[in-house]
Design a protein around this motif. Structure first.
Motif, short mmCIF file in Angstrom:
data_model
loop_
_atom_site.label_atom_id
_atom_site.label_comp_id
_atom_site.label_asym_id
_atom_site.label_seq_id
_atom_site.Cartn_x
_atom_site.Cartn_y
_atom_site.Cartn_z
N GLN A 167 0.82 -1.20 0.00
CA GLN A 167 0.00 0.00 0.00
C GLN A 167 0.87 1.26 0.00
OE1 GLN A 167 -3.56 -0.23 2.76
NE2 GLN A 167 -2.62 -2.21 3.24
N GLY A 168 1.95 1.24 0.76
CA GLY A 168 2.83 2.40 0.81
C GLY A 168 3.52 2.64 -0.51
N ARG A 169 3.97 1.56 -1.19
CA ARG A 169 4.65 1.74 -2.47
C ARG A 169 3.67 2.22 -3.54
NH1 ARG A 169 9.32 0.76 -1.05
NH2 ARG A 169 10.07 -1.08 0.09
N ALA A 170 2.44 1.72 -3.49
CA ALA A 170 1.44 2.15 -4.46
C ALA A 170 1.12 3.63 -4.30
CB ALA A 170 0.17 1.33 -4.30
N ALA A 171 1.19 4.13 -3.08
CA ALA A 171 0.92 5.55 -2.84
C ALA A 171 2.11 6.43 -3.20
CB ALA A 171 0.55 5.76 -1.37
N ALA A 172 3.33 5.96 -2.89
CA ALA A 172 4.52 6.79 -3.06
C ALA A 172 5.15 6.67 -4.45
CB ALA A 172 5.55 6.44 -2.00
N GLU A 173 5.05 5.49 -5.08
CA GLU A 173 5.72 5.25 -6.36
C GLU A 173 4.85 4.39 -7.26
OE1 GLU A 173 9.07 2.24 -5.12
OE2 GLU A 173 8.65 3.55 -3.42
N PRO A 174 3.62 4.82 -7.57
CA PRO A 174 2.67 3.97 -8.28
C PRO A 174 3.11 3.57 -9.68
CG PRO A 174 1.88 6.24 -8.20
CD PRO A 174 3.06 6.15 -7.28
N GLU A 179 10.96 -11.63 -24.71
CA GLU A 179 10.23 -10.37 -24.90
C GLU A 179 9.31 -10.10 -23.72
OE1 GLU A 179 8.23 -11.35 -28.45
OE2 GLU A 179 9.99 -11.08 -29.76
N GLU A 180 9.06 -8.82 -23.46
CA GLU A 180 8.19 -8.46 -22.34
C GLU A 180 6.74 -8.75 -22.69
OE1 GLU A 180 8.86 -4.54 -20.86
OE2 GLU A 180 10.98 -4.89 -20.42
N GLU A 181 6.14 -9.68 -21.95
CA GLU A 181 4.75 -10.08 -22.20
C GLU A 181 3.77 -9.31 -21.32
OE1 GLU A 181 3.23 -14.37 -22.89
OE2 GLU A 181 3.01 -14.00 -20.73
N ALA A 182 4.16 -9.03 -20.08
CA ALA A 182 3.27 -8.33 -19.15
C ALA A 182 4.11 -7.56 -18.13
CB ALA A 182 2.36 -9.33 -18.43
N VAL A 183 3.54 -6.46 -17.65
CA VAL A 183 4.21 -5.61 -16.67
C VAL A 183 3.21 -5.23 -15.59
CG1 VAL A 183 5.37 -3.39 -16.26
CG2 VAL A 183 5.82 -4.66 -18.37
N LEU A 184 3.66 -5.20 -14.35
CA LEU A 184 2.85 -4.71 -13.23
C LEU A 184 3.61 -3.61 -12.52
CD1 LEU A 184 1.28 -7.71 -11.24
CD2 LEU A 184 0.05 -5.81 -12.30
N THR A 185 3.02 -2.43 -12.44
CA THR A 185 3.59 -1.38 -11.59
C THR A 185 3.07 -1.60 -10.17
OG1 THR A 185 1.75 0.16 -11.91
CG2 THR A 185 3.57 0.23 -13.53
N HIS A 232 -1.46 -3.01 -6.65
CA HIS A 232 -2.32 -2.65 -5.52
C HIS A 232 -3.79 -2.60 -5.96
CE1 HIS A 232 -3.90 -0.55 -2.03
NE2 HIS A 232 -4.27 0.46 -2.78
N ALA A 233 -4.08 -1.97 -7.09
CA ALA A 233 -5.46 -1.84 -7.55
C ALA A 233 -6.07 -3.19 -7.87
CB ALA A 233 -5.52 -0.92 -8.77
N ARG A 234 -5.32 -4.03 -8.56
CA ARG A 234 -5.86 -5.34 -8.92
C ARG A 234 -6.01 -6.24 -7.69
NH1 ARG A 234 -3.13 -8.38 -13.72
NH2 ARG A 234 -4.99 -9.66 -13.29
N ALA A 235 -5.06 -6.16 -6.76
CA ALA A 235 -5.17 -6.96 -5.54
C ALA A 235 -6.36 -6.52 -4.71
CB ALA A 235 -3.88 -6.85 -4.73
N LEU A 236 -6.64 -5.22 -4.66
CA LEU A 236 -7.82 -4.72 -3.96
C LEU A 236 -9.09 -5.29 -4.56
CD1 LEU A 236 -7.44 -0.90 -3.16
CD2 LEU A 236 -7.56 -2.80 -1.55
N GLY A 259 11.39 -2.46 -2.81
CA GLY A 259 10.97 -1.46 -3.78
C GLY A 259 11.75 -1.58 -5.07
N ALA A 260 12.24 -2.79 -5.37
CA ALA A 260 13.03 -3.04 -6.57
C ALA A 260 12.15 -3.63 -7.67
CB ALA A 260 14.17 -4.00 -6.23
N THR A 261 12.79 -4.00 -8.78
CA THR A 261 12.08 -4.59 -9.92
C THR A 261 12.51 -6.04 -10.08
OG1 THR A 261 12.01 -2.46 -11.06
CG2 THR A 261 11.64 -4.42 -12.41
N SER A 262 11.55 -6.91 -10.40
CA SER A 262 11.84 -8.32 -10.61
C SER A 262 11.43 -8.72 -12.02
CB SER A 262 11.09 -9.18 -9.58
OG SER A 262 11.40 -10.55 -9.75
N ILE A 263 12.37 -9.33 -12.74
CA ILE A 263 12.12 -9.84 -14.08
C ILE A 263 11.89 -11.33 -13.97
CG2 ILE A 263 12.96 -9.90 -16.45
CD1 ILE A 263 12.76 -7.06 -15.22
N LEU A 264 10.73 -11.80 -14.41
CA LEU A 264 10.35 -13.20 -14.22
C LEU A 264 10.16 -13.90 -15.55
CD1 LEU A 264 7.71 -12.59 -11.39
CD2 LEU A 264 10.06 -13.43 -11.10
#
Length: 573
Positions: free
Chosen positions: A13-20, A33-39, A44-48, A227-232
């Motif tokens: 919740q804090g990351r979605a507010a500070a760095e959405p 190739e990049e198939e999907a991305v989640l900020t 946060h919005a989808r999990a809600l 607060g990092a990025t993960s490539i899966l």
């Protein structure tokens, strides 16, 4: 103490507010190739939205199965469960519409109220699951409408409430549901951050299954904690094209990535074919290796194979952990490289470490230093007393990261999670079932207590015999061997089941292969193989992290269930 740290739902919740707009997760296709991305904002919005749907049909504490192929929808579902305070149960998704036996056992054990999955999988999984556990509530996550302004408000959860059930791999027994609390999660995330030297700029690349603790705790939750990025990417993409993993590390300038020992061997084998892509691995600072016995020759070959493209041997990072401790227990030091010791093989058979001349004993790779946040003891499993220095014993662990126990198994929980050192006043310990020793503060794994072979009064570690077998002839499949014992007229007998390489099965002489295995095991271990079974590739069951399931192999052997590549050869002795 965890009470001063925010829990994972609060962190998201804090990351979605500070760095959405910051990218949290990127999923790659089998072509890189990049198939999907989640900020962070999108997650946060989808999990809600998922949590709102869950709360209408489930109450806090209910269990929800997470049945997904590798992908970002799994992560949405997981955090939806955390927001709704529904206990997530990640499981291995069906293969070719067939539910695995382990998954069926998990479903029966956890008694779920709901299933989170994809719309394309809904009907086939419903047909497989509902005969086992009755009517369930079904939530196709890809059809849940995103909701930033939803009226659902996640309530603060207790640090000691169960966040999810991480089922064990079942390598030595039926899967058991480890109750991982929110406190356990943040304690272990803090341990991983400190041990691996991470910060918010530490990009990850991972392919381990997300239902497995390494994939979830290491490759999903640790990046979010930072607060990092993960490539899966998918495990199948790695299996088919191991060097795609290294290409992703190079392209995204990953700081941290890793996997079981076999992953590093797979990359070396593919590079040996001469089709090495354009790589720059100088960015890779933590190449963690865990989840199975770590082989010194694997580390050496990997370093040599990829030194020309910038990989440093100092980045190799052996570590040790298990689901019952959330994930990490011990880890190396960033930039130090691995430590090894040479142990006298005969003395190891008597559970003692005596230094052997270089190259004349068994080389053990250290699995890292004991962290200040945890207590690790080496204990005699029969007496419960701490072992003296240089003696092999069972590894016992205590700390905030140790889980609460096994789901609805109070007797097994008491035995495994509430051990006390004889004659000492102190914390209760988790009995890991692993055998090891500590030398100069470094933990060395020797074997598995339940797998220990006792033949003619001497202890033998099955993975050593397996390594000798699969190295005895070029036609034998690495990672495709199981060694175990069965009762005989004069005591326990050694049985070895060995897979042949697919491309070699029509080219080599079975008699020559069998003779090579028998001679190598006699030479290295002073053991006679009572029964040698040469079988076809892929016949030995493995866990999701690549461990041979020896108990399952023994059961199948006794039922004469292996497809033979060549007639089995039995010792005349």
């Amino acid at each position: 103490m965890v009470r001063n740290r925010p829990l994972l739902p609060e962190i998201l919740q804090g990351r979605a507010a500070a760095e959405p707009a910051n990218r949290a997760y990127v999923f790659l296709t089998e072509h890189g190739e990049e198939e999907a991305v989640l900020t962070y904002g999108e997650l946060h919005a989808r999990a809600l939205a998922v949590a709102r749907q869950l709360s209408r049909g489930c109450k806090p504490g209910d269990r929800a199965l997470l049945l997904f192929p590798q992908g970002l929808d799994f992560i949405v579902a997981y955090f939806g469960c955390l927001y709704a305070q529904v206990i997530a149960v990640p499981v291995n998704p069906p293969r070719k519409n067939r539910m695995q036996d382990a998954t069926r056992n998990i479903v029966k054990d956890c008694a779920p109220s709901a299933v989170l999955t994809l719309s394309a999988m809904l009907e086939s999984t419903r047909e497989s699951l509902e005969p086992i556990c009755g009517a369930l509530r079904w939530f196709p996550v890809d059809q849940v409408v995103d909701a930033v302004d939803t009226d659902f408000d996640p309530q603060p959860c207790s640090a000691d409430s169960v966040a999810f059930l991480q089922y064990t791999s079942g390598s030595t027994s039926d899967p058991k549901g480890v109750m991982v609390s929110h406190r356990n999660l943040v304690a272990n995330q803090e341990m991983i951050q400190q041990a691996f030297g991470h910060d918010q700029h530490s990009t990850f690349v991972g392919w381990a299954p997300l239902f497995h603790d390494q994939g979830l705790i290491g490759n999903v939750l640790q990046p979010l904690y930072l607060g990092a990025t993960s490539i899966l990417m998918s495990p199948m993409a790695f299996i088919r094209w191991p060097l795609l993993w290294l290409s992703a590390i190079s392209r995204y300038r990953a700081h941290t990535s890793g996997g079981p020992n076999f992953a590093f061997d797979a990359c070396v084998a593919r590079a040996a074919r001469g089709d090495l892509p354009d790589l720059d691995l100088s960015c890779w600072k933590v190449a963690f290796n865990g989840a199975e016995p770590i082989r010194p020759e694997t580390l050496r070959r990997f370093s040599e194979s990829f030194a020309s493209v910038g990989f440093s041997a100092q980045a190799l990072y052996p570590c040790y952990g298990l689901a019952e401790a959330t994930l990490l227990v011990t880890g190396s030091e960033k930039g130090r490289g691995p430590r090894t010791i040479d142990a006298d093989t005969g003395e190891l058979g008597h559970k003692r470490y005596v230094k052997a001349p270089s190259g004349r004993g068994r080389t053990l790779v250290g699995s890292g230093l004991v962290r200040p946040e945890t207590s690790v003891r080496i204990v005699d499993p029969e007496t419960g007393r701490s072992c003296p220095a240089n003696q092999v014993g069972e590894i016992w662990v205590a700390g905030e990261h140790v889980a609460q126990g096994y789901w609805r198994r109070p007797e097994v929980t008491a035995e495994a999670f509430q051990a006390e050192c004889d004659g000492e006043i102190g914390p209760t310990y988790l009995r890991t079932g692993d055998l090891g020793l500590v030398v100069d503060g470094e933990l060395y794994i020797v074997g598995r207590l339940k797998d220990l072979l006792i033949i003619r009064g001497r202890n033998h570690y099955p993975h050593d015999i397996e390594h000798t077998s699969q190295s005895a002839h070029p036609a034998l499949r690495p990672g495709g061997c199981a060694a175990f014992s069965v009762p005989g007229a004069d005591g326990e007998k050694l049985v070895v089941v060995q897979e042949i390489k697919r491309e070699e099965r029509l080219k080599v002489d079975a008699t020559d292969v069998a003779a090579s295995i028998r001679a190598a095991i006699t030479r290295e271990h002073q053991l006679s193989v009572s029964d040698l079974v040469l079988t076809l590739p892929g016949r030995l069951q493995k866990t999701s992290s690549g461990k041979i399931m020896r108990t399952a192999a023994r059961r199948r052997y006794l039922e004469a269930g292996f497809d033979l590549w060549a007639p089995r050869t039995q010792s005349v002795a």
